[in-house]
Design a protein around this motif. Structure first.
Motif, PDB file in Angstrom:
ATOM      1  N   ILE A 216      49.647  94.707 -49.481  1.00  0.00           N
ATOM      2  CA  ILE A 216      48.123  94.455 -49.166  1.00  0.00           C
ATOM      3  C   ILE A 216      47.658  93.334 -50.426  1.00  0.00           C
ATOM      4  O   ILE A 216      47.163  92.240 -50.152  1.00  0.00           O
ATOM      5  CB  ILE A 216      47.407  95.467 -48.910  1.00  0.00           C
ATOM      6  N   LEU A 217      47.682  93.983 -51.810  1.00  0.00           N
ATOM      7  CA  LEU A 217      47.426  93.115 -52.657  1.00  0.00           C
ATOM      8  C   LEU A 217      48.084  91.664 -52.962  1.00  0.00           C
ATOM      9  O   LEU A 217      47.569  90.611 -53.051  1.00  0.00           O
ATOM     10  CB  LEU A 217      47.703  93.593 -53.963  1.00  0.00           C
ATOM     11  N   VAL A 218      49.609  91.787 -52.519  1.00  0.00           N
ATOM     12  CA  VAL A 218      50.474  90.409 -52.586  1.00  0.00           C
ATOM     13  C   VAL A 218      49.894  89.493 -51.428  1.00  0.00           C
ATOM     14  O   VAL A 218      49.806  88.352 -51.605  1.00  0.00           O
ATOM     15  CB  VAL A 218      51.911  91.026 -52.605  1.00  0.00           C
ATOM     16  N   PHE A 219      49.507  89.986 -50.241  1.00  0.00           N
ATOM     17  CA  PHE A 219      48.726  89.375 -49.305  1.00  0.00           C
ATOM     18  C   PHE A 219      47.341  88.665 -49.576  1.00  0.00           C
ATOM     19  O   PHE A 219      47.281  87.256 -49.282  1.00  0.00           O
ATOM     20  CB  PHE A 219      48.977  90.072 -47.898  1.00  0.00           C
ATOM     21  N   TYR A 220      46.611  89.715 -49.804  1.00  0.00           N
ATOM     22  CA  TYR A 220      45.233  89.258 -49.740  1.00  0.00           C
ATOM     23  C   TYR A 220      44.836  88.412 -51.055  1.00  0.00           C
ATOM     24  O   TYR A 220      44.195  87.581 -51.041  1.00  0.00           O
ATOM     25  CB  TYR A 220      44.088  90.529 -49.565  1.00  0.00           C
ATOM     26  N   LEU A 221      45.436  88.741 -52.351  1.00  0.00           N
ATOM     27  CA  LEU A 221      45.021  87.936 -53.326  1.00  0.00           C
ATOM     28  C   LEU A 221      45.248  86.374 -53.358  1.00  0.00           C
ATOM     29  O   LEU A 221      44.165  85.664 -53.756  1.00  0.00           O
ATOM     30  CB  LEU A 221      45.580  88.827 -54.558  1.00  0.00           C
TER      31      LEU A 221
END
Length: 267
Positions: A216-221
């Motif tokens: 999720i962090l890799v996608f959203y940030l």
């Protein structure tokens, strides 16, 4: 980077297909995620490689709008799949006995279809509005390595208010609401985890969520950084805009197979 992404994605898909013990909701969602990332990276990297290798800097308007649709549509679908995976984690942790009853194969398929239909519904009007409402352009040079909505709209001579409002509305619905829903789900998950009897059980339960949180962090940030610099970073150098825009399409397909392979014991 493209080859690494394709090899990682195909490996994940092959392992899940061959190993019967992985035919569970979480891994079906992971397959959907892998296919989405394959589409996202292929729709951009093939043209990017053509630019670098063959000097193919030109692109037809219809091809440009098609590429734009695939990029934004499947990025929206990916966000929906992350939300569905969060729901899967919540059900699995909150009520493990009912997990297979709630998330049947049919339910997983319907959630995937709902994410796809939402992506088409949100993004479908964007290329149509550009094609019909913005026929004239100040320049035909896109300051990007692919056709991105904001980059195209800023070239238009006409009134772009509707296009900008629609684009910002999609950004709010996808980035803000999805991330808030995911955050709320994880707050409830952590409340359940803190109520478990032993530290070992808590660590084991949190370990099952770690790969999902990393993905999720890799996608959203990167996508949030790219969107914010486009909207408000008028003093940011152009090459930074391009670099950030490439990151959110290149980095997740490379890292996610590694993240899931390392953090998921079964894979």
């Amino acid at each position: 980077m493209y080859l690494v992404a394709v090899v990682g994605i195909v490996t994940i898909l092959a392992v899940i297909k061959v190993e019967c013990s992985l035919h569970q909701p979480m891994y079906f969602f992971l397959c959907m995620l892998a296919v989405i990332e394959l589409v996202l990276s292929t729709s951009t990297m093939t043209k990017l490689l053509a630019i670098f290798w063959f000097g193919a800097h030109n692109i037809d308007l219809d091809a440009c709008l098609t590429q734009m649709f695939f990029i934004h549509c499947f990025a929206t679908v990916e966000s929906g799949i992350f939300l569905a995976m969060t729901f899967d984690h919540y059900v699995a942790i909150y009520d493990p006995l009912c997990h297979t009853l709630v998330l049947t194969h049919a339910a997983v398929g319907l959630l995937g279809l709902a994410a796809l239909l939402r992506g088409v519904l949100y993004i479908g009007p964007l290329p149509l509005m550009i094609r019909l409402r913005l026929p004239l352009y100040r320049t035909q040079i896109i300051a990007h390595s692919y056709c991105e909505h904001v980059a195209i709209v800023t070239l238009a001579c006409g009134d772009t208010t509707v296009n900008n409002l629609h684009g910002m509305g999609i950004g709010f619905l996808v980035l803000i609401l999805d991330s808030l829903a995911i955050t709320a789900s994880y707050v409830m998950i952590f409340r359940v985890v803190t109520g478990l009897a032993t530290p070992e059980a808590r660590l084991k339960t949190l370990g099952t969520c770690s790969s999902h949180i990393c993905a999720i962090l890799v996608f959203y940030l990167p996508i949030a950084l790219s969107s914010l610099t486009h909207r408000f970073g008028h003093h940011v150098p152009p090459h930074i805009h391009i670099l950030l825009a490439n990151f959110y399409l290149l980095i997740p397909p490379i890292l996610n197979p590694v993240v899931y392979a390392v953090h998921t014991k079964q894979i």
